[in-house]
Design a protein around this motif. Sequence first.
Motif, PDB file in Angstrom:
ATOM      1  N   SER A   1       0.867  -1.328   0.055  1.00 51.88           N
ATOM      2  CA  SER A   1       0.027   0.034   0.101  1.00 51.88           C
ATOM      3  C   SER A   1       1.001   1.330   0.055  1.00 51.88           C
ATOM      4  CB  SER A   1      -0.944  -0.111   1.097  1.00 51.88           C
ATOM      5  OG  SER A   1      -1.744  -1.204   1.207  1.00 51.88           O
ATOM      6  N   ILE A   2       1.868   1.109   0.746  1.00 55.21           N
ATOM      7  CA  ILE A   2       2.932   2.279   0.666  1.00 55.21           C
ATOM      8  C   ILE A   2       3.503   2.543  -0.720  1.00 55.21           C
ATOM      9  CG2 ILE A   2       5.047   3.105   1.536  1.00 55.21           C
ATOM     10  CD1 ILE A   2       4.464   1.561   4.367  1.00 55.21           C
ATOM     11  N   HIS A   3       4.078   1.646  -1.351  1.00 52.34           N
ATOM     12  CA  HIS A   3       4.500   1.875  -2.820  1.00 52.34           C
ATOM     13  C   HIS A   3       3.414   2.234  -3.707  1.00 52.34           C
ATOM     14  CE1 HIS A   3       7.803  -1.290  -1.957  1.00 52.34           C
ATOM     15  NE2 HIS A   3       8.016  -0.277  -1.292  1.00 52.34           N
ATOM     16  N   HIS A   4       2.076   1.971  -3.637  1.00 49.75           N
ATOM     17  CA  HIS A   4       0.976   2.350  -4.322  1.00 49.75           C
ATOM     18  C   HIS A   4       0.674   3.844  -4.180  1.00 49.75           C
ATOM     19  CE1 HIS A   4      -0.310  -0.963  -6.694  1.00 49.75           C
ATOM     20  NE2 HIS A   4      -0.319  -1.718  -5.625  1.00 49.75           N
ATOM     21  N   LEU A   5       0.730   4.130  -2.845  1.00 46.92           N
ATOM     22  CA  LEU A   5       0.517   5.774  -2.454  1.00 46.92           C
ATOM     23  C   LEU A   5       1.662   6.254  -2.741  1.00 46.92           C
ATOM     24  CD1 LEU A   5      -0.326   5.312   1.344  1.00 46.92           C
ATOM     25  CD2 LEU A   5      -1.612   6.542  -0.541  1.00 46.92           C
ATOM     26  N   GLN A   6       2.815   5.984  -2.856  1.00 49.94           N
ATOM     27  CA  GLN A   6       4.157   6.672  -3.528  1.00 49.94           C
ATOM     28  C   GLN A   6       3.846   7.117  -4.996  1.00 49.94           C
ATOM     29  OE1 GLN A   6       7.242   4.117  -2.275  1.00 49.94           O
ATOM     30  NE2 GLN A   6       7.776   5.418  -0.489  1.00 49.94           N
ATOM     31  N   ASP A   7       3.208   6.003  -5.608  1.00 47.54           N
ATOM     32  CA  ASP A   7       2.990   6.216  -7.325  1.00 47.54           C
ATOM     33  C   ASP A   7       1.909   7.253  -7.167  1.00 47.54           C
ATOM     34  OD1 ASP A   7       4.892   4.166  -7.749  1.00 47.54           O
ATOM     35  OD2 ASP A   7       3.358   2.572  -7.822  1.00 47.54           O
ATOM     36  N   ASP A   8       0.879   7.075  -6.627  1.00 52.72           N
ATOM     37  CA  ASP A   8      -0.330   8.152  -6.745  1.00 52.72           C
ATOM     38  C   ASP A   8       0.130   9.386  -6.244  1.00 52.72           C
ATOM     39  OD1 ASP A   8      -2.186   6.277  -7.173  1.00 52.72           O
ATOM     40  OD2 ASP A   8      -3.048   5.904  -5.601  1.00 52.72           O
TER      41      ASP A   8
END
Length: 218
Positions: A136-143
Motif C-alpha cells: 500500500s505504501i508503494h501504491h501511495l508513492q505512485d499516486d
Amino acid sequence: MTPITKIAAALAIILSMSATSAFADTYHHIDQLALSIDRETKQLVNETRHYRHSREYRHLQADARDLSRLASHMHDVAHAEGSLHHLQSDLAEIDSKFHHLESVIGRIEHEANHGHGHIHGHTSHVHRLLGSIENSIHHLQDDLRSLQTSSHTVRRVVVTRPTVAPVRSYRTYSDIQRSYRSSHGAGHHGGHHAPQHGISVPRSRGISFGNGRFSINF
C-alpha cells in the motif's frame, strides 16, 4: 467571439473537467489506501503480543502504535483531499517508521532463533500484514507522484488573435498645401500661396469637410 476562440474556450473547459476528474479519482484511491494502512497497522499493534517475551517488545509496541497514529492521520488528510505536500510528508514518515518496525521484528525473530527471547504462536499473519502495508505504501508513492506530475503540467490553449485592420494615417490640410505648392513650383511665382478653394489631389478614396469645399484623399 470568433469561432476559433469558441473552440479554444470549449477545449479549455473539457481539459479542466478532465483534470478535475483525474484528481478526484486519484485522491479517492489515496483515501482507500490510507484507510487500508490505518486498519492494518491497528491489527499489527494487536499482533505484537506474539513478541511480548522478547527484549525489544516495548520498543516494537511503541513503533506499531506510532505507525498506526501516522496512518490514521494520513487517512484523515486524504479523505479531506488535503494538500499534496502534507500527504507527501505523512507518507515519508509512515515509510520510515514502517521500515524501522520491520527491522525490529527481524531482530526479535533472529534473536529468538538463537535462544534469546521467545515468540508465542505463529507469526505468518504478522508477515502478511507487513507485506500488505508495504504494498500500500508503494501504491501511495505512485499516486502522489502522479498528482505531483499533474500539478506541474501546464496545459496551454493557443487562441488565434483576431485580424485587426491597421490604423490609417490621414493627411492634414497643411500637408496638402505644402504638397500643392511643391508640385506647382510656388518658389518661382514670388511665394504665391496655394488657393484656399478647389484643391484637387487625385486619390482613389477620401473624405471632405468644410461644406464640401475641401477634400482629403488617401
